[in-house]
Design a protein around this motif. Sequence first.
Motif, PDB file in Angstrom:
ATOM      1  N   SER A   1       1.046  -1.238  -0.249  1.00 37.33           N
ATOM      2  CA  SER A   1      -0.112  -0.076   0.285  1.00 37.33           C
ATOM      3  C   SER A   1       1.013   1.349  -0.169  1.00 37.33           C
TER       4      SER A   1
ATOM      5  N   THR B   1      -3.287   5.115  -2.979  1.00 41.42           N
ATOM      6  CA  THR B   1      -4.129   6.460  -1.804  1.00 41.42           C
ATOM      7  C   THR B   1      -3.736   7.176  -2.520  1.00 41.42           C
TER       8      THR B   1
ATOM      9  N   GLY C   1      -7.519  10.295  -0.944  1.00 43.62           N
ATOM     10  CA  GLY C   1      -8.341   9.586  -0.294  1.00 43.62           C
ATOM     11  C   GLY C   1      -8.782   8.007  -0.835  1.00 43.62           C
TER      12      GLY C   1
ATOM     13  N   ALA D   1      -8.483   4.512  -3.290  1.00 39.50           N
ATOM     14  CA  ALA D   1      -7.256   4.061  -3.242  1.00 39.50           C
ATOM     15  C   ALA D   1      -7.540   3.231  -4.492  1.00 39.50           C
TER      16      ALA D   1
END
Length: 258
Positions: free
Chosen positions: A108, A221, A225, A227
């Motif tokens: 991530s 991201t 915000g 993703a």
Amino acid sequence: SGYARWFVIAANNRADAVKTYSPWSTLTPTSPTVQSVQSDICLRAGLTASQFDVSALSAITRDVDSFTWGDVSGARTPSETLESLFFYEATCTDKIYFYPRGRASVASIAFADLGAALDDGTKEQFELRKINDLELPAQLAVNFVNIDDDYQQGAEYSDRLTSTTAVSTEAMQLNAGLTPTDAKEIADVILADRAATNLTTTVSLLGERALLMPTDVVTVTDSDGTAYRMRIVKITDSFPMIEADLVLDDTASLESQR
């Protein structure tokens, strides 16, 4: 020089087969797996078993009904044909690895980690570029070897895209034996995958992300915000930074080909 339906003779040698078995009882038709065919391609190209890894391809359950490699070429040509048929990719680090599409995200990446630079100049951290729908063909025609029609040439067409105004058909030659049903599904999946992966970007990251490699899926991201699931298609290592070319990775269209 190629793969068709494989036949295994259940005897140690031809003499034993003639003495012990009838001609029909000793033939067992089987189809090789993608994993075994890709492994054979690598071995025939001169690689040793320690120089490549096809273990991840065991997740692909469809077998290879018929596949030819009749031209003098490098191993890349038949490998890319199989990749088109069975939707997997290759990458090279310490050895050559083959991975099916649709893997889980391995990292991530927060918005704050994007846009690494060696100077104070302004740089877009996450600039998404959308492929123009007019660049996509409205329909894809897959030419293949029809195993349901005595291995004659066949052609199947994908469903037409409704999101583009271009009236065009792109032809793709697949030197492999398929049923018309499989060829139609492959045509649909290839075109749908092109339409779904219509966002691309290039991001700059610090060297701590150096373990990432092409074919890896990452979750990036944006500043708001949102993703995005994206797949790395190329990495340029410019220590202490790396630049990664990413494409949107939508696996929904691949499910039918597992």
